[in-house]
Scaffold this active site. Structure first.
Site, PDB file in Angstrom:
ATOM      1  N   ASP A 197       0.841  -2.175   0.628  1.00 45.39           N
ATOM      2  CA  ASP A 197      -0.401  -0.147   0.351  1.00 45.39           C
ATOM      3  C   ASP A 197       0.596   1.229   0.261  1.00 45.39           C
ATOM      4  OD1 ASP A 197       1.278  -0.352   2.756  1.00 45.39           O
ATOM      5  OD2 ASP A 197      -1.308  -0.733   3.793  1.00 45.39           O
ATOM      6  N   ASN A 216      -7.201  -2.902  13.935  1.00 44.49           N
ATOM      7  CA  ASN A 216      -8.777  -2.890  13.612  1.00 44.49           C
ATOM      8  C   ASN A 216      -8.955  -4.287  12.945  1.00 44.49           C
ATOM      9  OD1 ASN A 216      -8.420  -2.313  11.884  1.00 44.49           O
ATOM     10  ND2 ASN A 216      -9.464  -0.276  11.159  1.00 44.49           N
ATOM     11  N   HIS A 228      -7.691  -4.598   9.656  1.00 44.69           N
ATOM     12  CA  HIS A 228      -7.372  -4.180   8.283  1.00 44.69           C
ATOM     13  C   HIS A 228      -5.460  -5.170   7.839  1.00 44.69           C
ATOM     14  CE1 HIS A 228      -4.782  -0.045   9.330  1.00 44.69           C
ATOM     15  NE2 HIS A 228      -3.908  -1.320   8.792  1.00 44.69           N
ATOM     16  N   GLU A 279      -9.664  -2.092   4.979  1.00 45.78           N
ATOM     17  CA  GLU A 279     -10.624  -1.657   5.850  1.00 45.78           C
ATOM     18  C   GLU A 279     -11.397  -2.085   6.538  1.00 45.78           C
ATOM     19  OE1 GLU A 279      -8.407  -0.122   8.891  1.00 45.78           O
ATOM     20  OE2 GLU A 279      -7.825   1.789   7.876  1.00 45.78           O
TER      21      GLU A 279
HETATM   22  C1  GLP Z   1      -0.084  -0.457   8.569  1.00 44.94           C
HETATM   23  C2  GLP Z   1      -0.096  -1.159   7.186  1.00 44.94           C
HETATM   24  C3  GLP Z   1      -0.181  -2.099   7.321  1.00 44.94           C
HETATM   25  C4  GLP Z   1      -0.163  -2.622   8.746  1.00 44.94           C
HETATM   26  C5  GLP Z   1      -0.197  -2.175  10.172  1.00 44.94           C
HETATM   27  C6  GLP Z   1      -0.176  -2.790  11.237  1.00 44.94           C
HETATM   28  O1  GLP Z   1      -1.440   1.162   8.567  1.00 44.94           O
HETATM   29  N1  GLP Z   1      -0.711  -0.021   6.199  1.00 44.94           N
HETATM   30  O2  GLP Z   1       0.478  -2.935   6.610  1.00 44.94           O
HETATM   31  O3  GLP Z   1       0.166  -3.885   8.813  1.00 44.94           O
HETATM   32  O4  GLP Z   1      -0.538  -0.966   9.645  1.00 44.94           O
HETATM   33  O5  GLP Z   1       0.871  -1.488  11.467  1.00 44.94           O
HETATM   34  P1  GLP Z   1       1.914  -2.288  12.940  1.00 44.94           P
HETATM   35  O6  GLP Z   1       2.855  -3.373  12.488  1.00 44.94           O
HETATM   36  O7  GLP Z   1       3.065  -1.267  12.902  1.00 44.94           O
HETATM   37  O8  GLP Z   1       1.182  -1.729  14.090  1.00 44.94           O
END
Ligand code: GLP
Length: 263
Positions: free
Chosen positions: A69, A141, A143, A148
């Site tokens: 992304d 959440n 995702h 989302e």
């Molecule tokens: C982000 C990314 C995801 C990631 C998630 C968790 O927003 N778009 O690909 O897996 O949030 O992030 P973290 O590993 O820092 O908790």
């Protein structure tokens, strides 16, 4: 679905790295294609892969990387763009050339231009033969990528509005929540499901509810990560804190011991 529960985040990262290596080393026919995730969750995994490179167990110098992304409206050279994040956190650690890194384009001037670039991104993944191993984190959440809650389980790479919770979670990387972009381009759930192997890593108690919903809850757009239940080759690597909400724990631990050779 293989669920591996480790005593701590470092050990979860080691399990995840093994799962990534296993998925890549069985690809014989061409240069490998690796799906890369941002976030704190995979940092230990990238360090483990870097150590595997140093040992001579694998080489990413001809691997193609595809990001999950990208934010819309911040330039690829911005320090918080996912392109820069992946260059710093993944490419430089594992020796994947920056020129081999593909990231969705969130800089189109119009919705139509960004959508056309998103379609081209899916087409490029298909043209290189698909992603061999996709690394995933999970949002609090539920995702994956930036899909989302409410995302179609068949969705393709496209524009998404970020959930308020996601913007709040990611505000730590910006100078306040007002600077967090409101929209992104993300691989769809249908896109990432096409990777040959999915390796998800989650650590910490903030992920426990999302992890439990993804693994043991109903298949539902309300928990986008539940789409993993449809995939035939998924490895989920957790630490104790992230696994705390799982009901079927005894089964996962027993399965992780492997198949008894005496049977
Ligand atoms: C982000 C990314 C995801 C990631 C998630 C968790 O927003 N778009 O690909 O897996 O949030 O992030 P973290 O590993 O820092 O908790």
């Amino acid at each position: 679905m293989e669920v591996l529960i480790a005593a701590n985040p470092a050990s979860a990262a080691a399990h995840a790295a093994s799962a990534v290596l296993e998925g890549l080393l069985r690809v014989k026919r061409r240069d490998t294609v690796l799906g890369l995730a941002t976030g704190s969750s995979p940092l230990g995994l990238y360090a483990e892969l870097g150590a595997a490179v140093a040992r001579g167990d694998i080489d990413f110098s001809t691997t193609l990387g595809f990001a999950l992304d990208e934010y819309i409206g911040i330039s690829p050279s911005h320090r918080q763009s996912y392109r820069q994040t992946l260059i710093n956190d993944a490419c430089s650690v594992i020796g994947l050339p920056e020129s081999n890194l593909n990231v969705p384009d969130g800089m189109g001037a119009t919705r139509a231009a960004i959508t056309a670039a998103a379609d081209a991104y899916d087409a490029k993944i298909a043209a290189v033969g698909g992603i061999d191993v996709q690394i995933l984190g999970i949002g609090s959440n539920g995702h994956v990528g930036f899909n989302e809650p409410g995302s179609s389980l068949a969705s393709r790479t496209r524009i998404m509005r970020l959930a308020n919770q996601t913007r709040a979670d990611n505000a730590r990387f910006f100078d306040g929540i007002e600077h967090v972009p409101t929209h992104c381009v993300t691989q769809g759930l249908g896109t990432l499901r096409e990777a040959r192997r999915l390796v998800l890593i989650a650590t910490g108690s903030a992920k426990a509810a999302a992890v439990a919903a993804a693994i043991e809850g109903p298949l539902s757009a309300s928990c986008p990560a539940s789409v993993l239940q449809l995939h035939p080759d998924v490895v989920i690597c957790l630490d104790e804190a992230a696994a705390a909400g799982l009901l079927n724990r005894e089964y996962y631990d027993a399965s992780a011991l492997g198949f008894p050779v005496t049977v």
